[in-house]
Enzyme design. Structure first.
Site, PDB file in Angstrom:
ATOM      1  N   GLU A  27       7.729  -4.279   4.960  1.00 23.73           N
ATOM      2  CA  GLU A  27       6.761  -4.850   5.943  1.00 23.73           C
ATOM      3  C   GLU A  27       6.811  -6.567   6.094  1.00 23.73           C
ATOM      4  O   GLU A  27       5.928  -6.977   6.868  1.00 23.73           O
ATOM      5  CB  GLU A  27       5.277  -4.525   6.078  1.00 23.73           C
ATOM      6  CG  GLU A  27       5.572  -2.790   6.273  1.00 23.73           C
ATOM      7  CD  GLU A  27       4.121  -2.183   6.359  1.00 23.73           C
ATOM      8  OE1 GLU A  27       3.121  -2.789   5.726  1.00 23.73           O
ATOM      9  OE2 GLU A  27       3.935  -0.830   6.634  1.00 23.73           O
ATOM     10  N   GLU A  83      -4.148   5.736   3.921  1.00 27.87           N
ATOM     11  CA  GLU A  83      -3.952   4.399   3.871  1.00 27.87           C
ATOM     12  C   GLU A  83      -2.517   4.106   3.913  1.00 27.87           C
ATOM     13  O   GLU A  83      -1.843   3.274   4.665  1.00 27.87           O
ATOM     14  CB  GLU A  83      -4.653   3.898   2.554  1.00 27.87           C
ATOM     15  CG  GLU A  83      -4.319   2.238   2.246  1.00 27.87           C
ATOM     16  CD  GLU A  83      -4.992   1.553   3.351  1.00 27.87           C
ATOM     17  OE1 GLU A  83      -4.544   0.184   3.497  1.00 27.87           O
ATOM     18  OE2 GLU A  83      -5.701   1.896   4.033  1.00 27.87           O
ATOM     19  N   VAL A  87       7.650   6.152   0.814  1.00 25.85           N
ATOM     20  CA  VAL A  87       8.599   7.129   0.087  1.00 25.85           C
ATOM     21  C   VAL A  87       9.647   5.654   0.003  1.00 25.85           C
ATOM     22  O   VAL A  87      10.001   4.786   0.748  1.00 25.85           O
ATOM     23  CB  VAL A  87       9.576   7.807   1.092  1.00 25.85           C
ATOM     24  CG1 VAL A  87      10.693   8.445   0.438  1.00 25.85           C
ATOM     25  CG2 VAL A  87       8.399   9.105   1.442  1.00 25.85           C
ATOM     26  N   GLY A  95      13.045  14.447   2.902  1.00 23.37           N
ATOM     27  CA  GLY A  95      12.244  15.379   3.066  1.00 23.37           C
ATOM     28  C   GLY A  95      10.894  15.104   2.379  1.00 23.37           C
ATOM     29  O   GLY A  95       9.964  15.775   2.566  1.00 23.37           O
ATOM     30  N   GLY A  97       8.874  12.552   2.548  1.00 26.44           N
ATOM     31  CA  GLY A  97       7.633  12.204   3.654  1.00 26.44           C
ATOM     32  C   GLY A  97       7.058  13.376   4.269  1.00 26.44           C
ATOM     33  O   GLY A  97       5.764  13.324   4.322  1.00 26.44           O
ATOM     34  N   ASN A 124       8.043  -0.094  13.353  1.00 32.31           N
ATOM     35  CA  ASN A 124       8.439   0.819  12.651  1.00 32.31           C
ATOM     36  C   ASN A 124       8.665   2.015  13.501  1.00 32.31           C
ATOM     37  O   ASN A 124       7.997   2.963  13.394  1.00 32.31           O
ATOM     38  CB  ASN A 124       7.582   0.917  11.525  1.00 32.31           C
ATOM     39  CG  ASN A 124       8.469   1.930  10.339  1.00 32.31           C
ATOM     40  OD1 ASN A 124       9.531   2.714  10.728  1.00 32.31           O
ATOM     41  ND2 ASN A 124       8.007   2.087   9.146  1.00 32.31           N
ATOM     42  N   GLU A 125       9.733   2.143  14.422  1.00 30.95           N
ATOM     43  CA  GLU A 125       9.910   2.995  15.408  1.00 30.95           C
ATOM     44  C   GLU A 125      10.403   4.444  14.512  1.00 30.95           C
ATOM     45  O   GLU A 125       9.823   5.619  14.936  1.00 30.95           O
ATOM     46  CB  GLU A 125      11.100   2.764  16.347  1.00 30.95           C
ATOM     47  CG  GLU A 125      10.439   1.685  17.413  1.00 30.95           C
ATOM     48  CD  GLU A 125       9.291   2.132  18.195  1.00 30.95           C
ATOM     49  OE1 GLU A 125       9.270   3.455  18.526  1.00 30.95           O
ATOM     50  OE2 GLU A 125       8.476   1.504  18.542  1.00 30.95           O
ATOM     51  N   TYR A 131       5.897  10.675  12.843  1.00 34.12           N
ATOM     52  CA  TYR A 131       4.481  11.030  13.018  1.00 34.12           C
ATOM     53  C   TYR A 131       4.320  11.991  14.415  1.00 34.12           C
ATOM     54  O   TYR A 131       3.607  12.864  14.491  1.00 34.12           O
ATOM     55  CB  TYR A 131       3.645   9.745  13.088  1.00 34.12           C
ATOM     56  CG  TYR A 131       3.554   9.003  11.844  1.00 34.12           C
ATOM     57  CD1 TYR A 131       3.497   9.941  10.585  1.00 34.12           C
ATOM     58  CD2 TYR A 131       3.658   7.683  11.533  1.00 34.12           C
ATOM     59  CE1 TYR A 131       3.438   9.374   9.227  1.00 34.12           C
ATOM     60  CE2 TYR A 131       3.662   7.062  10.419  1.00 34.12           C
ATOM     61  CZ  TYR A 131       3.451   7.746   9.100  1.00 34.12           C
ATOM     62  OH  TYR A 131       3.435   7.487   7.979  1.00 34.12           O
TER      63      TYR A 131
END
Length: 160
Positions: A27, A83, A87, A95, A97, A124-125, A131
């Protein structure tokens, strides 16, 4: 590939911190991590743990974590905050995640919470897509607000 998801142990915290640092590098904030192994051990274990952590283990190595804690929503009641779901770079796309998120959702259901909250960095596309495919809503019209330690001190100095 064989792996297992389990509750973290105090002895896992050096590996957990390693993954936290790996995320900070990803990040672009490698200097932002202030938490220590001792902090994680003291805060996550004992009579009143501040968080719960799941680890993904592959060949006896911790390759992923999901760190969660309880929150309370004035609209929903009991909720959980995820939070971080991390991975290791080498294991992304295997798998792990999904397995970690599955464990978090099952844990939340068992606790009877009404929502699971978390943030995802807007660039973070891959994570956002991950998600959304799992059914999560990404609220792009909300901003995260926080006071860091300096901000807290500055705030207090103005009200004392």
């Amino acid at each position: 590939m064989e792996f297992s998801i389990r509750n973290a142990k105090k002895s896992d915290m050096p590996n957990v911190l390693h993954l936290i640092n790996e995320l900070a590098i990803f990040e672009n904030e490698p200097e932002a991590v202030e938490v220590t192994v001792e902090d994680l051990e003291n805060d996550g274990f004992g009579e009143h743990p501040a968080f719960h952590c799941f680890v993904a283990e592959v060949n006896s190595n911790i390759e992923g974590i999901a760190l969660i804690y309880n929150r309370y929503s004035t609209w929903k009641g009991k909720i959980i905050h995820l939070e971080d779901l991390i991975v290791s770079k080498a294991m992304r796309g295997t798998g792990l995640g999904t397995a970690l998120l599955d464990e978090v959702v099952k844990y939340a259901k068992k606790l009877g919470v009404r929502r699971i909250n978390w943030e995802v960095i807007d660039w973070n596309e891959k994570a956002i897509t991950f998600y959304e495919k799992k059914g999560a809503k990404v609220l792009r019209d909300w901003d995260v607000v926080w006071l860091d330690e300096v901000g807290i001190d500055n705030y207090i100095s103005r009200i004392d």
